[in-house]
Design an enzyme around this catalytic site. Structure first.
Site, PDB file in Angstrom:
ATOM      1  N   HIS A 138       0.845  -1.194   0.000  1.00 10.72           N
ATOM      2  CA  HIS A 138       0.000   0.000   0.000  1.00 10.72           C
ATOM      3  C   HIS A 138       0.883   1.247   0.000  1.00 10.72           C
ATOM      4  O   HIS A 138       2.099   1.163   0.188  1.00 10.72           O
ATOM      5  CB  HIS A 138      -0.963   0.010   1.190  1.00 10.72           C
ATOM      6  CG  HIS A 138      -0.299  -0.064   2.524  1.00 10.72           C
ATOM      7  ND1 HIS A 138      -0.316  -1.176   3.312  1.00 10.72           N
ATOM      8  CD2 HIS A 138       0.435   0.851   3.186  1.00 10.72           C
ATOM      9  CE1 HIS A 138       0.366  -0.950   4.414  1.00 10.72           C
ATOM     10  NE2 HIS A 138       0.830   0.269   4.364  1.00 10.72           N
TER      11      HIS A 138
HETATM   12  C1  T46 Z   1       3.652   0.403   6.858  1.00 11.78           C
HETATM   13  C2  T46 Z   1       4.094  -0.874   7.403  1.00 11.78           C
HETATM   14  C3  T46 Z   1       5.502  -0.792   7.870  1.00 11.78           C
HETATM   15  C4  T46 Z   1      -4.918  -0.071  12.779  1.00 11.78           C
HETATM   16  O1  T46 Z   1      -6.081  -0.247  13.184  1.00 11.78           O
HETATM   17  N1  T46 Z   1      -4.158   0.916  13.350  1.00 11.78           N
HETATM   18  C5  T46 Z   1      -2.887   1.155  12.954  1.00 11.78           C
HETATM   19  O2  T46 Z   1      -2.231   2.057  13.506  1.00 11.78           O
HETATM   20  C6  T46 Z   1      -2.326   0.339  11.907  1.00 11.78           C
HETATM   21  C7  T46 Z   1      -0.924   0.577  11.418  1.00 11.78           C
HETATM   22  C8  T46 Z   1      -3.100  -0.631  11.344  1.00 11.78           C
HETATM   23  N2  T46 Z   1      -4.375  -0.845  11.800  1.00 11.78           N
HETATM   24  C9  T46 Z   1      -5.176  -1.905  11.161  1.00 11.78           C
HETATM   25  C10 T46 Z   1      -5.589  -1.596   9.750  1.00 11.78           C
HETATM   26  C11 T46 Z   1      -5.638  -2.947   9.076  1.00 11.78           C
HETATM   27  O3  T46 Z   1      -6.912  -3.519   9.294  1.00 11.78           O
HETATM   28  O4  T46 Z   1      -4.390  -3.093  11.094  1.00 11.78           O
HETATM   29  C12 T46 Z   1      -4.613  -3.769   9.865  1.00 11.78           C
HETATM   30  C13 T46 Z   1      -3.326  -3.947   9.098  1.00 11.78           C
HETATM   31  O5  T46 Z   1      -2.811  -2.650   8.820  1.00 11.78           O
HETATM   32  P1  T46 Z   1      -1.853  -2.368   7.561  1.00 11.78           P
HETATM   33  O6  T46 Z   1      -2.482  -2.840   6.313  1.00 11.78           O
HETATM   34  O7  T46 Z   1      -1.494  -0.922   7.617  1.00 11.78           O
HETATM   35  O8  T46 Z   1      -0.604  -3.275   7.932  1.00 11.78           O
HETATM   36  P2  T46 Z   1       0.806  -3.483   7.257  1.00 11.78           P
HETATM   37  O9  T46 Z   1       1.596  -4.299   8.193  1.00 11.78           O
HETATM   38  O10 T46 Z   1       0.672  -3.982   5.874  1.00 11.78           O
HETATM   39  O11 T46 Z   1       1.483  -2.030   7.153  1.00 11.78           O
HETATM   40  C14 T46 Z   1       1.950  -1.324   8.303  1.00 11.78           C
HETATM   41  C15 T46 Z   1       1.657   0.171   8.187  1.00 11.78           C
HETATM   42  O12 T46 Z   1       0.312   0.442   8.161  1.00 11.78           O
HETATM   43  C16 T46 Z   1       2.279   0.770   6.985  1.00 11.78           C
HETATM   44  O13 T46 Z   1       2.138   2.146   7.023  1.00 11.78           O
HETATM   45  O14 T46 Z   1       4.402   1.099   6.231  1.00 11.78           O
HETATM   46  O15 T46 Z   1       3.329  -1.370   8.481  1.00 11.78           O
END
Ligand code: T46
Length: 141
Positions: free
Chosen positions: A57
């Site tokens: 993303h």
């Molecule tokens: C990135 C890499 C390094 C939340 O509810 N609160 C939060 O603060 C975060 C970060 C996520 N979430 C929820 C949203 C999604 O339902 O957790 C789920 C997975 O989140 P995300 O798709 O963002 O996860 P990653 O591991 O693919 O990415 C994360 C960061 O979001 C992103 O900015 O750079 O870690």
């Protein structure tokens, strides 16, 4: 820095502090002028199964510092034209990620902890979840 267009070349590895003695090491990250943003949120990824990838993303406004607090992983940064891969494996180095970049994360070692310091609170509106939408956004800049 709002309104600025960042490229993959703006993603930069920053050296962090390290205070080391015979009983171990500590790294402190302050909300001062060393980072190019104010820290509003801290989160960390862990228990990533072997062979799994994360990311996939982009963010519209979010600045981040990404640290391998334990173990190692690779982040590929993509501005729609240029891709750059960074392998993080030292807790006293962090990858500064400006807004507007797609990222893929893989090659997580066992026990890896990915610590993220972020400039904004969580908002799903900040995400590009579709690569074609992200590319169109970048082309229109
Ligand atoms: C990135 C890499 C390094 C939340 O509810 N609160 C939060 O603060 C975060 C970060 C996520 N979430 C929820 C949203 C999604 O339902 O957790 C789920 C997975 O989140 P995300 O798709 O963002 O996860 P990653 O591991 O693919 O990415 C994360 C960061 O979001 C992103 O900015 O750079 O870690």
């Amino acid at each position: 820095m709002s309104g600025h267009t960042f490229s993959a070349f703006d993603a930069t590895v920053l050296k962090l502090s390290k205070i080391k003695n015979q009983s171990g090491s500590i790294t402190a990250i302050n909300n001062d002028n060393y980072l190019p943003f104010d820290i509003k949120r801290v989160y960390y990824l862990y228990d990533v199964p072997s062979g799994e990838s994360r990311g996939g993303h982009g963010h519209r406004r979010l600045h981040q510092l990404i640290v391998a607090a334990s173990g190692s992983f690779t982040i590929t940064v993509d501005d729609g034209v240029v891709q750059r891969a960074f392998t993080l494996s030292n807790p006293d180095y962090g990858l500064y990620m400006p807004p507007g970049l797609w990222r893929e994360m893989d090659s997580f070692s066992g026990g890896a902890i990915c610590l993220v310091l972020a400039s904004e609170e969580y908002s799903e509106d900040d995400y590009f979840r579709d690569y074609d939408n992200f590319k169109n956004y970048r082309l229109a800049l």
